[in-house]
Design a protein around this motif. Sequence first.
Motif, PDB file in Angstrom:
ATOM      1  N   ASN A 296       0.843  -1.191   0.000  1.00 37.73           N
ATOM      2  CA  ASN A 296       0.000   0.000   0.000  1.00 37.73           C
ATOM      3  C   ASN A 296       0.888   1.254   0.000  1.00 37.73           C
ATOM      4  O   ASN A 296       1.677   1.449   0.928  1.00 37.73           O
ATOM      5  N   PRO A 297       0.781   2.125  -0.994  1.00 36.46           N
ATOM      6  CA  PRO A 297       1.625   3.333  -1.015  1.00 36.46           C
ATOM      7  C   PRO A 297       1.310   4.298   0.126  1.00 36.46           C
ATOM      8  O   PRO A 297       2.194   4.992   0.627  1.00 36.46           O
ATOM      9  N   SER A 298       0.050   4.352   0.529  1.00 32.90           N
ATOM     10  CA  SER A 298      -0.369   5.313   1.552  1.00 32.90           C
ATOM     11  C   SER A 298      -0.044   4.784   2.935  1.00 32.90           C
ATOM     12  O   SER A 298      -0.544   3.730   3.338  1.00 32.90           O
ATOM     13  N   LYS A 299       0.780   5.516   3.688  1.00 35.16           N
ATOM     14  CA  LYS A 299       1.197   5.097   5.018  1.00 35.16           C
ATOM     15  C   LYS A 299       0.784   6.132   6.057  1.00 35.16           C
ATOM     16  O   LYS A 299       0.667   7.317   5.764  1.00 35.16           O
ATOM     17  N   ASN A 300       0.587   5.648   7.270  1.00 31.16           N
ATOM     18  CA  ASN A 300       0.289   6.518   8.401  1.00 31.16           C
ATOM     19  C   ASN A 300       1.600   6.795   9.128  1.00 31.16           C
ATOM     20  O   ASN A 300       2.166   5.909   9.760  1.00 31.16           O
ATOM     21  N   LEU A 301       2.097   8.024   9.041  1.00 30.42           N
ATOM     22  CA  LEU A 301       3.449   8.332   9.484  1.00 30.42           C
ATOM     23  C   LEU A 301       3.474   9.357  10.613  1.00 30.42           C
ATOM     24  O   LEU A 301       2.760  10.359  10.567  1.00 30.42           O
ATOM     25  N   LYS A 302       4.319   9.102  11.604  1.00 31.74           N
ATOM     26  CA  LYS A 302       4.649  10.104  12.601  1.00 31.74           C
ATOM     27  C   LYS A 302       5.957  10.751  12.172  1.00 31.74           C
ATOM     28  O   LYS A 302       6.972  10.059  12.012  1.00 31.74           O
ATOM     29  N   VAL A 303       5.949  12.060  11.970  1.00 35.12           N
ATOM     30  CA  VAL A 303       7.117  12.784  11.474  1.00 35.12           C
ATOM     31  C   VAL A 303       7.625  13.722  12.561  1.00 35.12           C
ATOM     32  O   VAL A 303       6.867  14.544  13.085  1.00 35.12           O
ATOM     33  N   LEU A 304       8.901  13.593  12.900  1.00 37.64           N
ATOM     34  CA  LEU A 304       9.558  14.522  13.813  1.00 37.64           C
ATOM     35  C   LEU A 304      10.610  15.292  13.034  1.00 37.64           C
ATOM     36  O   LEU A 304      11.469  14.691  12.374  1.00 37.64           O
ATOM     37  N   VAL A 305      10.549  16.610  13.103  1.00 39.36           N
ATOM     38  CA  VAL A 305      11.491  17.471  12.384  1.00 39.36           C
ATOM     39  C   VAL A 305      12.284  18.280  13.407  1.00 39.36           C
ATOM     40  O   VAL A 305      11.702  19.013  14.210  1.00 39.36           O
ATOM     41  N   ASN A 306      13.606  18.152  13.367  1.00 40.82           N
ATOM     42  CA  ASN A 306      14.480  18.974  14.194  1.00 40.82           C
ATOM     43  C   ASN A 306      14.953  20.158  13.348  1.00 40.82           C
ATOM     44  O   ASN A 306      15.809  19.993  12.478  1.00 40.82           O
ATOM     45  N   PRO A 307      14.422  21.349  13.559  1.00 42.01           N
ATOM     46  CA  PRO A 307      14.792  22.491  12.701  1.00 42.01           C
ATOM     47  C   PRO A 307      16.177  23.047  12.983  1.00 42.01           C
ATOM     48  O   PRO A 307      16.662  23.898  12.240  1.00 42.01           O
ATOM     49  N   HIS A 308      16.837  22.540  14.039  1.00 42.81           N
ATOM     50  CA  HIS A 308      18.129  23.103  14.425  1.00 42.81           C
ATOM     51  C   HIS A 308      19.306  22.156  14.173  1.00 42.81           C
ATOM     52  O   HIS A 308      20.449  22.532  14.406  1.00 42.81           O
ATOM     53  N   GLY A 309      19.058  20.928  13.723  1.00 38.88           N
ATOM     54  CA  GLY A 309      20.134  19.963  13.539  1.00 38.88           C
ATOM     55  C   GLY A 309      21.045  20.314  12.370  1.00 38.88           C
ATOM     56  O   GLY A 309      20.636  20.977  11.413  1.00 38.88           O
ATOM     57  N   GLY A 310      22.312  19.851  12.460  1.00 37.46           N
ATOM     58  CA  GLY A 310      23.257  20.028  11.363  1.00 37.46           C
ATOM     59  C   GLY A 310      23.397  21.476  10.940  1.00 37.46           C
ATOM     60  O   GLY A 310      23.735  22.350  11.734  1.00 37.46           O
ATOM     61  N   LYS A 311      23.124  21.755   9.666  1.00 40.40           N
ATOM     62  CA  LYS A 311      23.233  23.106   9.128  1.00 40.40           C
ATOM     63  C   LYS A 311      21.965  23.924   9.334  1.00 40.40           C
ATOM     64  O   LYS A 311      21.822  25.015   8.795  1.00 40.40           O
ATOM     65  N   GLY A 312      21.018  23.391  10.115  1.00 43.64           N
ATOM     66  CA  GLY A 312      19.792  24.121  10.402  1.00 43.64           C
ATOM     67  C   GLY A 312      18.807  24.163   9.257  1.00 43.64           C
ATOM     68  O   GLY A 312      17.956  25.050   9.196  1.00 43.64           O
TER      69      GLY A 312
ATOM     70  N   ALA B 219       5.404   3.980  10.363  1.00 46.65           N
ATOM     71  CA  ALA B 219       6.827   4.295  10.505  1.00 46.65           C
ATOM     72  C   ALA B 219       6.987   5.610  11.244  1.00 46.65           C
ATOM     73  O   ALA B 219       6.065   6.439  11.285  1.00 46.65           O
ATOM     74  N   LEU B 220       8.169   5.790  11.830  1.00 44.53           N
ATOM     75  CA  LEU B 220       8.562   7.051  12.447  1.00 44.53           C
ATOM     76  C   LEU B 220       9.587   7.708  11.541  1.00 44.53           C
ATOM     77  O   LEU B 220      10.675   7.170  11.323  1.00 44.53           O
ATOM     78  N   VAL B 221       9.271   8.853  10.994  1.00 40.92           N
ATOM     79  CA  VAL B 221      10.139   9.564  10.061  1.00 40.92           C
ATOM     80  C   VAL B 221      10.853  10.661  10.843  1.00 40.92           C
ATOM     81  O   VAL B 221      10.209  11.575  11.363  1.00 40.92           O
ATOM     82  N   LEU B 222      12.186  10.566  10.917  1.00 40.29           N
ATOM     83  CA  LEU B 222      12.962  11.491  11.739  1.00 40.29           C
ATOM     84  C   LEU B 222      13.829  12.379  10.864  1.00 40.29           C
ATOM     85  O   LEU B 222      14.815  11.922  10.266  1.00 40.29           O
ATOM     86  N   VAL B 223      13.451  13.653  10.764  1.00 41.46           N
ATOM     87  CA  VAL B 223      14.155  14.609   9.914  1.00 41.46           C
ATOM     88  C   VAL B 223      15.177  15.333  10.785  1.00 41.46           C
ATOM     89  O   VAL B 223      14.885  16.324  11.447  1.00 41.46           O
ATOM     90  N   SER B 224      16.401  14.822  10.784  1.00 42.73           N
ATOM     91  CA  SER B 224      17.457  15.364  11.623  1.00 42.73           C
ATOM     92  C   SER B 224      18.709  14.532  11.394  1.00 42.73           C
ATOM     93  O   SER B 224      18.858  13.901  10.346  1.00 42.73           O
ATOM     94  N   GLY B 225      19.596  14.506  12.396  1.00 43.75           N
ATOM     95  CA  GLY B 225      20.768  13.646  12.350  1.00 43.75           C
ATOM     96  C   GLY B 225      20.594  12.467  13.299  1.00 43.75           C
ATOM     97  O   GLY B 225      19.475  12.106  13.677  1.00 43.75           O
ATOM     98  N   ASP B 226      21.709  11.897  13.726  1.00 36.87           N
ATOM     99  CA  ASP B 226      21.661  10.715  14.575  1.00 36.87           C
ATOM    100  C   ASP B 226      21.193  11.023  15.996  1.00 36.87           C
ATOM    101  O   ASP B 226      20.684  10.139  16.693  1.00 36.87           O
TER     102      ASP B 226
END
Length: 482
Positions: free
Chosen positions: A113-129, A174-181
Amino acid sequence: MNQVLINSRGVSTSLRFNDASFFIEPTTLDGHKSSCCAGIYTSRRVKRTEVPLRNVISAQIASGALEVQYLVRKSKKSRLNLAMTSGTVQNEDSTRAKKWCEALLLAAYQGANPSKNLKVLVNPHGGKGKGRASYVTKVEPILLAAGCTLDVTYTTHGGHAIEIAREMKLGYDALVLVSGDGLIHEVLNGIDQHEHRDQAFCIPIAPIPTGSGNGMSLNLLGLQDGLDVCAAALNVLKGQPLKTDLFSFAQGDRRRISFMSQTIGITADIDIETEHLRWMGDTRFIIGYISAVIARKSCPIELSMKVVDQDKSRMVDVLHARRAGESPTPSSLPSSLLSADNKPDSASSVHREWTQFKRPILWMYAGKGPFVSRALMQFPVSIADDGLIDIAIQEITSRRDLLRAMDGAEEGRTYWKNTNQYFKVSAYRARPLAPKGTLVVDGEQVPFEEFEVDVLNRLGTFLSPFPHYAPEFLVRDIQGNT
């Protein structure tokens, strides 16, 4: 039924696919009804394009228009970008065009199924910001194109992701984590405190690389795609669960989860002392390494390990056999393989008892996964779920030797250095002997005091295009010969 035609002002284009690729090709309309599913009108002339079927994101027909979205590279070495081809469907061909879209998606997602139910966490300050901008402009459009449901949170402070993961619901795909480690570290430690811990650990984590090191993304996607946020978004949609070992890092009665590395000595100093250079991305680690080599501080430490193997050639053979599906895990190697000349300092390693490493060192680096950053393949023979911790110990050597080790470090060439002692262990413990120093776990500084690390076999779950870590280790010696 694998082809449709799109046409505009006398110029037509064929859309077709096979088991491996999706094709966009200039053609003519003559006789199209006998060889295709629909006639579609587009607004501009196109050139021939071949797209891996895996890169197809969506295909739909609505209000008489057919639209296909996919990821494509402008050149072999460039990063992926979202692209689209679309056109108007003739009324008599709309039903066949709809069936063509359904067939394309069935092949592109291999029935999932292409459509997924996702929890997304975005760190706006990680790496180069640039986490927020990367997510909004590149990642989110891909996930929305696939029809995903997104529950998005922007983190606001250190430890925020721990709080979110501790209380999250269990219905996510899935848990989608927009940041670094660092964000992965927080989420795993939050999950460890979850009311339904074991179920929560089964929700796959998909990193989107916007941090400094991005080691986990590199390990899942490889060097070409490991820093590409669009490739990482594609992995959210198409990846499969990969079980990985995690670690229990204990200091007294305090315990935390580690997923990637623990380090003490020069390598730990580099991580913390270059924090102010995060805007440089992973280049900060190279600058930090050169400065640390000049200082060349020793790392007095009392280190004990439960050694399973330290034969470098055999570890490479086991890695390649395991990737080919031909070998048991290294943890099942018979004790007889650990002969007398393979023991670090004590015969007790045959029985996996505690064995001390007594020689002077510059650093100790332990962990899981080949890359810790793009410039350093620290654990080239690491296996995701072998139940073991890889440990690299750098003995004291000259500054010249340390600087020369930078050549080929991204390929794991330092693995073969005689002064780089490499072990696979089932557990280890360490006690710093200096009054001050730096101890780092998954890029986060922790108290500089005695600690012990044990394996939590296959507790972690990540999304991956492969049933193993992506990077290949091909270098056979320190000169780079294979």
